[in-house]
Design a protein around this motif. Sequence first.
Motif, PDB file in Angstrom:
ATOM      1  N   THR A   1      46.342  98.120  -7.444  1.00 49.77           N
ATOM      2  CA  THR A   1      45.265  97.802  -6.507  1.00 49.77           C
ATOM      3  C   THR A   1      44.865  96.338  -6.564  1.00 49.77           C
ATOM      4  N   GLY A   2      45.291  95.639  -7.618  1.00 57.50           N
ATOM      5  CA  GLY A   2      44.971  94.230  -7.736  1.00 57.50           C
ATOM      6  C   GLY A   2      45.656  93.615  -8.937  1.00 57.50           C
ATOM      7  N   ALA A   3      45.876  92.311  -8.851  1.00 54.82           N
ATOM      8  CA  ALA A   3      46.502  91.562  -9.940  1.00 54.82           C
ATOM      9  C   ALA A   3      46.310  90.079  -9.675  1.00 54.82           C
ATOM     10  N   ASP A   4      46.450  89.274 -10.728  1.00 52.54           N
ATOM     11  CA  ASP A   4      46.449  87.835 -10.507  1.00 52.54           C
ATOM     12  C   ASP A   4      47.898  87.367 -10.366  1.00 52.54           C
ATOM     13  N   CYS A   5      48.081  86.080 -10.103  1.00 55.67           N
ATOM     14  CA  CYS A   5      49.418  85.577  -9.784  1.00 55.67           C
ATOM     15  C   CYS A   5      50.401  85.746 -10.939  1.00 55.67           C
ATOM     16  N   SER A   6      49.976  85.458 -12.169  1.00 51.99           N
ATOM     17  CA  SER A   6      50.904  85.598 -13.290  1.00 51.99           C
ATOM     18  C   SER A   6      51.164  87.067 -13.607  1.00 51.99           C
ATOM     19  N   GLY A   7      50.194  87.920 -13.347  1.00 54.69           N
ATOM     20  CA  GLY A   7      50.381  89.356 -13.565  1.00 54.69           C
ATOM     21  C   GLY A   7      51.403  89.938 -12.610  1.00 54.69           C
ATOM     22  N   ILE A   8      51.325  89.551 -11.350  1.00 55.40           N
ATOM     23  CA  ILE A   8      52.271  90.087 -10.365  1.00 55.40           C
ATOM     24  C   ILE A   8      53.661  89.497 -10.588  1.00 55.40           C
TER      25      ILE A   8
ATOM     26  N   PRO B   1      55.126  86.559 -20.968  1.00 60.38           N
ATOM     27  CA  PRO B   1      53.774  86.614 -21.526  1.00 60.38           C
ATOM     28  C   PRO B   1      52.727  86.520 -20.410  1.00 60.38           C
ATOM     29  N   GLU B   2      51.488  86.734 -20.793  1.00 65.44           N
ATOM     30  CA  GLU B   2      50.396  86.569 -19.836  1.00 65.44           C
ATOM     31  C   GLU B   2      50.133  85.084 -19.631  1.00 65.44           C
ATOM     32  N   GLY B   3      49.694  84.729 -18.441  1.00 63.21           N
ATOM     33  CA  GLY B   3      49.308  83.362 -18.144  1.00 63.21           C
ATOM     34  C   GLY B   3      50.437  82.526 -17.579  1.00 63.21           C
ATOM     35  N   SER B   4      50.135  81.812 -16.516  1.00 59.84           N
ATOM     36  CA  SER B   4      51.137  81.005 -15.809  1.00 59.84           C
ATOM     37  C   SER B   4      51.764  79.933 -16.694  1.00 59.84           C
ATOM     38  N   GLN B   5      50.957  79.237 -17.491  1.00 62.60           N
ATOM     39  CA  GLN B   5      51.492  78.172 -18.340  1.00 62.60           C
ATOM     40  C   GLN B   5      52.471  78.733 -19.367  1.00 62.60           C
ATOM     41  N   ASP B   6      52.112  79.831 -20.021  1.00 60.48           N
ATOM     42  CA  ASP B   6      53.003  80.440 -21.013  1.00 60.48           C
ATOM     43  C   ASP B   6      54.273  80.979 -20.359  1.00 60.48           C
ATOM     44  N   GLN B   7      54.144  81.526 -19.163  1.00 61.12           N
ATOM     45  CA  GLN B   7      55.333  82.005 -18.445  1.00 61.12           C
ATOM     46  C   GLN B   7      56.271  80.844 -18.133  1.00 61.12           C
ATOM     47  N   ARG B   8      55.713  79.741 -17.673  1.00 60.12           N
ATOM     48  CA  ARG B   8      56.542  78.580 -17.365  1.00 60.12           C
ATOM     49  C   ARG B   8      57.263  78.091 -18.617  1.00 60.12           C
ATOM     50  N   ASP B   9      56.557  78.062 -19.733  1.00 65.13           N
ATOM     51  CA  ASP B   9      57.173  77.631 -20.992  1.00 65.13           C
ATOM     52  C   ASP B   9      58.361  78.522 -21.356  1.00 65.13           C
TER      53      ASP B   9
ATOM     54  N   ARG C   1      50.160  72.763 -10.475  1.00 67.99           N
ATOM     55  CA  ARG C   1      49.085  72.198 -11.291  1.00 67.99           C
ATOM     56  C   ARG C   1      47.971  71.786 -10.322  1.00 67.99           C
ATOM     57  N   PRO C   2      46.787  72.313 -10.511  1.00 66.91           N
ATOM     58  CA  PRO C   2      45.720  72.049  -9.547  1.00 66.91           C
ATOM     59  C   PRO C   2      45.042  70.690  -9.675  1.00 66.91           C
ATOM     60  N   GLY C   3      45.260  69.991 -10.760  1.00 64.84           N
ATOM     61  CA  GLY C   3      44.562  68.729 -10.979  1.00 64.84           C
ATOM     62  C   GLY C   3      45.037  67.623 -10.061  1.00 64.84           C
ATOM     63  N   TYR C   4      44.340  66.543 -10.099  1.00 62.70           N
ATOM     64  CA  TYR C   4      44.665  65.359  -9.309  1.00 62.70           C
ATOM     65  C   TYR C   4      46.075  64.891  -9.651  1.00 62.70           C
ATOM     66  N   HIS C   5      46.906  64.729  -8.660  1.00 66.76           N
ATOM     67  CA  HIS C   5      48.302  64.326  -8.822  1.00 66.76           C
ATOM     68  C   HIS C   5      49.094  65.295  -9.700  1.00 66.76           C
ATOM     69  N   GLY C   6      48.729  66.573  -9.671  1.00 69.49           N
ATOM     70  CA  GLY C   6      49.489  67.571 -10.412  1.00 69.49           C
ATOM     71  C   GLY C   6      49.390  67.455 -11.914  1.00 69.49           C
TER      72      GLY C   6
ATOM     73  N   ILE D   1      48.960  74.511 -15.720  1.00 65.70           N
ATOM     74  CA  ILE D   1      49.420  75.265 -14.550  1.00 65.70           C
ATOM     75  C   ILE D   1      48.268  76.136 -14.069  1.00 65.70           C
ATOM     76  N   GLY D   2      48.054  76.161 -12.772  1.00 64.93           N
ATOM     77  CA  GLY D   2      46.951  76.929 -12.230  1.00 64.93           C
ATOM     78  C   GLY D   2      47.364  78.061 -11.318  1.00 64.93           C
ATOM     79  N   HIS D   3      48.619  78.054 -10.859  1.00 63.68           N
ATOM     80  CA  HIS D   3      49.059  79.099  -9.931  1.00 63.68           C
ATOM     81  C   HIS D   3      50.576  79.217  -9.999  1.00 63.68           C
TER      82      HIS D   3
END
Length: 127
Positions: free
Chosen positions: A40-47, A63-71, A101-106, A110-112
Amino acid sequence: MLAKVDVKLIWTEYHAIVNNGAVYRYGGKPAYDKSPDEITGADCSGILAYLLHRGSHGLINLPEGSQDQRDVLEHSGNHQIVNYGDIAEADESRIFVHYIRPGYHGTGSIGHTFLTNKPHFHTKARS
């Protein structure tokens, strides 16, 4: 090296989840044994973790979390930096995992994250 994934299964399950009315839910991590119509719902790293696990028939466990998944993906030997537009020219059997990466100039963490491949890639014409 990561296991091969069934791209068709990934997109079939993704569309089943969306068509079921699932919503974005921060921290939402669907259990791998749930069917798409039970989610019924999930966040981006969960899906992402759910779809890659199911599409690999249980061989990929992120793993959980976008940054850890990317690693994990970066250290698996499957990491390749491409331009977003290159997807339009890619083989349809390839799937791409994107990290933003959501910050200024990436900069910053990781945010999404999201998946795409050639049949699911769309560009808007510029005027």
